[in-house]
Design a protein around this motif. Structure first.
Motif, short mmCIF file in Angstrom:
data_model
loop_
_atom_site.label_atom_id
_atom_site.label_comp_id
_atom_site.label_asym_id
_atom_site.label_seq_id
_atom_site.Cartn_x
_atom_site.Cartn_y
_atom_site.Cartn_z
N PRO A 1 -4.40 10.90 -5.06
CA PRO A 1 -2.98 11.03 -4.68
C PRO A 1 -2.72 12.36 -3.97
O PRO A 1 -3.17 13.41 -4.41
CB PRO A 1 -2.25 10.98 -6.03
N LEU A 2 -1.99 12.29 -2.84
CA LEU A 2 -1.74 13.48 -2.03
C LEU A 2 -0.79 14.42 -2.76
O LEU A 2 0.21 13.99 -3.34
CB LEU A 2 -1.14 13.08 -0.68
N LYS A 3 -1.11 15.73 -2.73
CA LYS A 3 -0.21 16.73 -3.30
C LYS A 3 0.85 17.10 -2.27
O LYS A 3 0.65 16.92 -1.07
CB LYS A 3 -1.01 17.97 -3.70
N ARG B 1 -2.15 7.28 -2.14
CA ARG B 1 -3.56 7.30 -2.50
C ARG B 1 -4.25 6.06 -1.96
O ARG B 1 -3.58 5.09 -1.56
CB ARG B 1 -3.73 7.34 -4.01
N LEU B 2 -5.58 6.10 -1.98
CA LEU B 2 -6.36 4.94 -1.57
C LEU B 2 -7.39 4.72 -2.67
O LEU B 2 -8.22 5.60 -2.93
CB LEU B 2 -7.04 5.25 -0.23
N SER B 3 -7.29 3.59 -3.36
CA SER B 3 -8.22 3.35 -4.47
C SER B 3 -9.61 3.04 -3.93
O SER B 3 -9.79 2.73 -2.76
CB SER B 3 -7.69 2.24 -5.37
N MET C 1 0.84 -1.20 0.00
CA MET C 1 0.00 0.00 0.00
C MET C 1 0.88 1.25 0.00
O MET C 1 1.91 1.29 0.67
CB MET C 1 -0.91 0.02 1.23
N SER C 2 0.45 2.30 -0.73
CA SER C 2 1.21 3.56 -0.70
C SER C 2 0.97 4.30 0.60
O SER C 2 1.79 5.11 1.03
CB SER C 2 0.86 4.44 -1.90
N LEU D 1 -12.91 10.88 -2.43
CA LEU D 1 -13.86 10.46 -3.48
C LEU D 1 -14.97 9.68 -2.81
O LEU D 1 -14.72 8.71 -2.09
CB LEU D 1 -13.16 9.57 -4.50
N PHE D 2 -16.20 10.10 -3.07
CA PHE D 2 -17.36 9.48 -2.43
C PHE D 2 -18.29 8.97 -3.52
O PHE D 2 -18.82 9.76 -4.30
CB PHE D 2 -18.05 10.52 -1.55
#
Ligand code: MD3
Ligand code: FE
Length: 216
Positions: free
Chosen positions: A194-196, A130-132, A60-61, A158-159
């Motif tokens: 993805p986190l900036k 990120r979390l897919s 996992m990232s 994202l929802f």
């Protein structure tokens, strides 16, 4: 103009409804932040952040750890809750009192009374993590809500809907925001973009998310 009118025209909406039983509480955790960060340091000293492997074989990232009676884990054999940290062989660190109090008060503010979480997943995002899209399905009882606390770098959440292919909405989550999900919204797909790399004053280039659940 009265101070009341001034307040009403400048104060952004603090409670924002995302679904029939999903609510964003903007800034709800801000009064708790210094206690939360100290408590996270204590948890991480006992059960460090680590990149777990999914059943598909990918690391996992997002790095994670847990506190409370149960902790969420994944490896090649699948996703599950355990009472022992598989890396240390010790029970997960206890849930700090400030964590339980915040989770309980946020749930009540979103109309879920008597929320007593037994698990807190602590996710740490670095730039690019990120979390897919996924559902949270490893808990025993879907009647209890989930409470999520965002700290540090802003993320785009994202929802989605009950099916993976349903359209998603984007919800920005800032330092101190709390989201409560339950009832009809409990099994909706969700994820994190993805986190900036936009460093935060307190946490640097990291985002930490606390996810409180009743797992057992
Ligand atoms: C919506 N974490 O760890 S918590 C996770 O920001 C996870 O780290 C995200 O999703 C994060 O599983 C967001 C928000 C969340 C949790 C459970 C939900 C949103 C949910 C269940 C149903 C719908
Ligand atoms: Fe989730």
């Amino acid at each position: 103009m009265s101070s009341l009118e001034l307040f009403e025209t400048t104060e952004p909406e603090r409670r924002q409804r995302l679904g029939p039983a999903a609510m964003v509480l903007r800034g709800f955790a801000l009064p708790y932040v210094s206690d939360l960060i100290l408590a996270i340091d204590g948890i991480v000293a006992l059960s460090p952040f680590r990149h777990m492997v999914t059943p598909g074989g990918f690391a996992m990232s997002v790095a994670l750890t847990n506190c409370g009676a149960l902790g969420w884990t994944t490896d090649r054999r699948g996703y599950r809750y355990t009472s022992v940290d598989p890396d240390t062989g010790m029970p997960w660190p206890a849930m700090p009192a400030t964590f339980s109090r915040l989770a309980n008060e946020a749930a009540a503010a979103a109309d879920f009374e008597r929320f007593e979480p037994d698990a807190c997943l602590v996710n740490q995002y670095a730039p690019g993590s990120r979390l897919s899209l996924h559902q949270d399905k490893n808990e025993r009882d879907y009647r209890a809500p989930i409470v999520s606390v965002s700290l540090g770098v802003r993320a785009t959440f994202l929802f989605g809907g009950p099916a993976r292919t349903d359209p998603t909405i984007k919800v920005p989550l800032h330092h101190g925001d709390v989201v409560v999900w339950g009832g009809a919204d409990r099994l909706r797909y969700h994820g994190v973009m993805p986190l900036k790399d936009e460093p935060h004053a307190l946490l640097g280039s990291r985002r930490i998310n606390l996810t409180f659940r009743k797992a057992g």
